[in-house]
Design an enzyme around this catalytic site. Structure first.
Site, mmCIF file in Angstrom:
data_model
loop_
_atom_site.group_PDB
_atom_site.id
_atom_site.type_symbol
_atom_site.label_atom_id
_atom_site.label_comp_id
_atom_site.label_asym_id
_atom_site.label_seq_id
_atom_site.Cartn_x
_atom_site.Cartn_y
_atom_site.Cartn_z
ATOM 1 N N CYS A 39 0.837 -1.200 0.000
ATOM 2 C CA CYS A 39 0.000 0.000 0.000
ATOM 3 C C CYS A 39 0.873 1.251 0.000
ATOM 4 C CB CYS A 39 -0.899 -0.024 1.240
ATOM 5 S SG CYS A 39 -1.987 1.412 1.406
ATOM 6 N N SER A 41 0.531 3.721 1.843
ATOM 7 C CA SER A 41 0.796 4.120 3.230
ATOM 8 C C SER A 41 2.111 3.524 3.722
ATOM 9 C CB SER A 41 -0.356 3.675 4.137
ATOM 10 O OG SER A 41 -1.558 4.311 3.769
ATOM 11 N N HIS A 44 4.888 5.507 2.131
ATOM 12 C CA HIS A 44 5.089 6.819 2.756
ATOM 13 C C HIS A 44 6.004 6.724 3.974
ATOM 14 C CE1 HIS A 44 2.490 8.658 0.008
ATOM 15 N NE2 HIS A 44 1.330 8.434 0.594
ATOM 16 N N HIS A 60 0.144 -3.528 6.605
ATOM 17 C CA HIS A 60 -1.068 -3.412 7.426
ATOM 18 C C HIS A 60 -2.284 -4.024 6.748
ATOM 19 C CE1 HIS A 60 -1.074 -0.010 4.681
ATOM 20 N NE2 HIS A 60 -2.376 0.108 4.850
ATOM 21 N N CYS A 167 -7.675 -2.861 3.743
ATOM 22 C CA CYS A 167 -7.347 -1.447 3.552
ATOM 23 C C CYS A 167 -7.984 -0.900 2.290
ATOM 24 C CB CYS A 167 -5.833 -1.222 3.535
ATOM 25 S SG CYS A 167 -5.386 0.520 3.398
#
Length: 368
Positions: A39, A41, A44, A60, A167
Site C-alpha cells: 500500500c 501508506s 510513505h 497493514h 485497507c
C-alpha cells in the site's frame, strides 16, 4: 523466529531478517500471515513522508490464520481465518462511544508509536525491539496483534483477496457508501486510479451513481476503471482535470468528488470539480506538513462540503464480513485489483512497481 521485511532507514530498501516474535499476551492474537498487500501508506513510511520509529516491520493489509491466542481472547480461536484491522478500536474513548471507531483515540496514538497498546512491541531483532506498523506488522510470516485487530472471516475466500478487504477495499468502498453516502442517480469523479480509487469507483457503482468519471494519467489503468463501474475517463496527460469534468457535467461539476492520491494540488482539483452544494471527500494521505489552497470566498458562496475519510469511516468487525459476502455474491470485484504477486524476498521489486504507478495492488504471498 519469523522471516520479516524490516525498514532500518528511511529511503533504504526493506531488509529480509529473521526476527523473534513473542507469544501473545493477554488480549492478543498471534497470526500466521498468508498474504499482505503493498500500500502507498507503507511506501510513505519508507520514503520518510510519514516518519515513524525505526526499525519497523511494515505492512497493514494482511490476512492469515490464527496460530495462538492469549489469555482472555474470545472473538477468535486457533485455526480461524482473519483479516487484520489497522484501526483496532478501544470501544471506550469518546469517538468509539459515538459510533466512530475509525477515529478511535487509542488507535490514533498507535499509528504514530509503532507499538502495541501497552507501549511495547512483539518483534525483536538481535535483542532489540522492532516496531510494527499500525499494530499490524503484516510483512512478516507471523505477527501478534490486539484481539480487536484480528477480524474473523469466512473460509471460502482466498487469502490474497481477503487481504485487500483490510485497507484498499474498506477505505474505497467505505468512502463512497459511508462517508459520502452516494445517492442513486448522482454524478461522481474519482481522482486516482489505484487500489483505493478503483474501490471508490465500485462503491459508487454499488450505490447507484449514474455517472462515474475516473481521473488519472495512465491510460491502461483508466481503461480498467470501466471494469469497476466508471462511465467516463479523463487522462490528465491530455486534458485539464477540472475543465474536463466540468465539460462532462454541463459546467455544473459533480455531486461527489473523491481524491485518492494524497497530493495537495489534486485535492484542490477535487474541490474545484465539485458542484455547488456538493461534497468533496479526501481519501489520499499527504505529508503532515503539506497544505491545500482553496479559494476562501468559495467556502460560503458555493456551500460545498469538504471532508476526509479514514478507513472508509468503517467498522471492520461489521464491514469486513459484509464486504466478503458482497464478493461471494458476485457484487464486488476483487480479482482484477491484483496486478502482481510477489514472494517476501521480492518485496522491494513490488514497491518499485507501486512507485512507478503501474500496478493497482501488489500482493505478498507467504510460503507455507
Amino acid at each position: 523466529m519469523a522471516k520479516a521485511a524490516v525498514l532500518h532507514r528511511y529511503g533504504g530498501p526493506l531488509s529480509i531478517e529473521e526476527v523473534d516474535v513473542a507469544a501473545p499476551k493477554r488480549g492478543e492474537v498471534k497470526v500466521k500471515l498468508k498474504a499482505a498487500g503493498l500500500c502507498h501508506s507503507d511506501w510513505h513510511v519508507i520514503d520518510g513522508t510519514l516518519p515513524l520509529p525505526l526499525p519497523i516491520v511494515l505492512g497493514h493489509e494482511g490476512a492469515g490464520i490464527v496460530e495462538e491466542v492469549g489469555e482472555g481472547v474470545t472473538s477468535v480461536k486457533r485455526g480461524d481465518h482473519v483479516v487484520l484491522n489497522w484501526v483496532p478500536a478501544c470501544s471506550r474513548c469518546r469517538y468509539c462511544r459515538i459510533g466512530r471507531p475509525d477515529l478511535c483515540e487509542q488507535a490514533a496514538r498507535l499509528t504514530s508509536s509503532g507499538t502495541m497498546p501497552d507501549g511495547t512491541t512483539r518483534f525483536s531483532w538481535q535483542g532489540k525491539p522492532v516496531h510494527q506498523f499500525l499494530t499490524a506488522g503484516a510483512f512478516s510470516e507471523y505477527t501478534v496483534v490486539p484481539e480487536q485487530a484480528a477480524i474473523p472471516i469466512r473460509r471460502d475466500v482466498p487469502f490474497e483477496l481477503a487481504a485487500l478487504i483490510g485497507c484498499s477495499v474498506i477505505t474505497g468502498v467505505g468512502a463512497a457508501i459511508h462517508t459520502a453516502q452516494v445517492r442513486p442517480g448522482s454524478t461522481v469523479a474519482v481522482i486516482g486510479a489505484g487500489g483505493v480509487g478503483f474501490n471508490i469507483i465500485q462503491g459508487a457503482a454499488l450505490a447507484g451513481a449514474k455517472q462515474i468519471i475516473a481521473v488519472d494519467m495512465i491510460e491502461e489503468k483508466l481503461a480498467m476503471t470501466k471494469t469497476f463501474g466508471a462511465t467516463h475517463t479523463v487522462n490528465v496527460e491530455k486534458d485539464d482535470a477540472v475543465d474536463a469534468v466540468l465539460d462532462l457535467t454541463d459546467g455544473l461539476g459533480v455531486d461527489y468528488a473523491f481524491e485518492a492520491i494524497g497530493r495537495p494540488e489534486t485535492m484542490a482539483d477535487a474541490y474545484n470539480m465539485t458542484r455547488k452544494g456538493g461534497m468533496t471527500v479526501i481519501v489520499g494521505i499527504a505529508a503532515p506538513h503539506e497544505t491545500v489552497e482553496i479559494n476562501a470566498f468559495s467556502l460560503p458562496s458555493q456551500s460545498k462540503m469538504l471532508t476526509g475519510s479514514w478507513l472508509g469511516q468503517g467498522n471492520p468487525p461489521v464491514d469486513y464480513p459484509k464486504l466478503l459476502d458482497l464478493y461471494a455474491a458476485g457484487k464486488l470485484k476483487l480479482e482484477p485489483l491484483i496486478s502482481a504477486v510477489y514472494s517476501l524476498e521480492q518485496i522491494n521489486d513490488g514497491f518499485a512497481a507501486l512507485k512507478s504507478g503501474q500496478t493497482i495492488r501488489g500482493i505478498i504471498r507467504f510460503d507455507d
